[in-house]
Design a protein around this motif. Structure first.
Motif, short mmCIF file in Angstrom:
data_model
loop_
_atom_site.label_atom_id
_atom_site.label_comp_id
_atom_site.label_asym_id
_atom_site.label_seq_id
_atom_site.Cartn_x
_atom_site.Cartn_y
_atom_site.Cartn_z
N SER A 50 12.99 34.32 23.88
CA SER A 50 12.67 35.74 23.73
C SER A 50 11.73 36.18 24.84
N PRO A 51 11.95 37.35 25.43
CA PRO A 51 11.12 37.79 26.54
C PRO A 51 9.63 37.74 26.21
N GLY B 43 13.87 32.82 29.47
CA GLY B 43 14.06 34.22 29.11
C GLY B 43 13.71 35.13 30.26
N LYS C 26 10.34 42.41 17.02
CA LYS C 26 10.73 41.66 18.21
C LYS C 26 10.73 40.15 17.98
N ALA D 296 22.66 40.90 17.96
CA ALA D 296 22.07 39.76 18.66
C ALA D 296 22.81 38.46 18.36
N ASP E 19 14.54 39.41 17.10
CA ASP E 19 15.44 40.39 17.69
C ASP E 19 16.38 39.83 18.74
N SER E 20 16.16 38.59 19.22
CA SER E 20 16.86 38.18 20.44
C SER E 20 18.13 37.39 20.19
N ALA E 21 18.23 36.62 19.11
CA ALA E 21 19.43 35.80 18.91
C ALA E 21 19.56 35.35 17.46
#
Length: 312
Positions: A123-124, A302, A182, A112, A185-187
């Motif tokens: 983040s989603p 996102g 999560k 990530a 987890d995104s960046a």
């Protein structure tokens, strides 16, 4: 030395920053490979003596110095950060004894990693997106079962580290009780440069590295501190994470958040969801560190979330 990974004339290259220029190495050379081979100093001499190309630093797009390190761990070495988070969550009182027995850490997502000027999508599904001001140590000489008094000798250099976090997802992670998922987890931002230990010696105080660090959101300063505020040193952290396991060259280990260096510590509402300063698309986040440089990134929308199961 200040090492960068950048977009060269014919693809991604590794280069040495020399004033306002970058002295690039041959195409295909990566910092990960130089660290794994123990060739960083030799490559620096090659870059100075006979670079494959020379580009203006302002004219190139910087990637993360290490685009895919072998592993990433993030510590929690500033206990005042934890106290600030607890206060925001209404949990007053002293920290439990477990926090003084060993430094905490978790395994982060090495897939990530983003560059120091890349846009960062929310983040989603998150409506409580946050930043975290940290410094990452990069392993130069691998080792196992390191001694806390000597473990810092294994560090090749340091870089700024932004541990982007979805706080609403973190509530779920903590409720499930098996670690960060999560929410983290995104960046992860690394950069702008891998700054070797010798370059940071002017910022050492009483034997410890003490560069000043700060974070801003839309130009408004969120916090300012120094690296020597860490309650657990990098030597202690590396000794702990290397117990019974190998730390390979190129591994990245985060310091944890500088006190005040995330929005969660500034929550002033009874409910987290009512806080109005969570990051929104269009916000600009910058981290700065003496001798380490500056990151500057824009938050973007996102992607939507596809339900795991039919509803209704």
């Amino acid at each position: 030395m200040r090492w960068v990974t950048y977009e060269g004339a014919d693809g991604v290259r590794t280069g040495l920053v020399d004033g306002e220029t970058v002295r690039g190495l041959a195409a295909g050379t990566t910092l990960e490979a130089l660290l794994a081979g123990g060739n960083l100093a030799e490559a620096g001499e090659d870059a100075r003596r006979a670079p494959a190309e020379v580009r203006g630093l302002a004219d190139v797009r910087l990637h993360a110095p290490l685009r895919r390190p072998p592993s990433v761990r993030d510590g929690l070495c500033f206990l005042d950060h934890l106290r600030g988070c607890y206060r925001a969550l209404g949990r007053e009182g002293p920290l439990g004894p477990v926090w003084s027995r060993s430094p905490a850490f978790y395994f982060a997502n090495a897939d990530a990693i983003v560059g120091p000027h890349d846009d960062v999508p929310v983040s989603p599904g998150s409506t409580m997106f946050d930043l975290e001001l940290e410094v990452g140590a990069v392993i130069g000489v691998g080792g196992r079962d390191l001694h806390p008094d000597r473990a810092e000798d294994h560090i090749a250099g340091y870089l700024l580290y932004n541990d982007w976090t979805a706080r609403d997802h973190q509530v779920v992670d903590m409720a499930q009780g098996i670690g960060m998922a999560k929410s983290k987890d995104s960046a992860i931002t690394l950069g702008p440069a891998l700054v070797t230990v010798d370059e940071l010696e002017p910022h050492r105080r009483d034997g410890r590295l003490a560069p000043e660090l700060s974070a801003t959101v839309n130009g408004e300063e969120l916090t300012r501190g120094t690296l020597d505020q860490m309650d657990w040193t990098f030597g202690e952290l590396l000794a702990y994470v290397s117990r019974g396991t190998d730390l390979p060259p190129g591994a990245v280990i985060g310091s944890g958040t500088v006190p005040g260096g995330c929005l969660l510590e500034h929550v002033d509402t009874a409910e987290l969801a009512d806080f109005t300063r969570w990051l929104q698309p269009g916000d600009v986040v910058s981290l700065r560190g003496e001798g380490l440089g500056e990151t500057r990134q824009t938050v973007t929308p996102g992607p939507g979330v596809v339900p795991l199961r039919p509803t209704g």
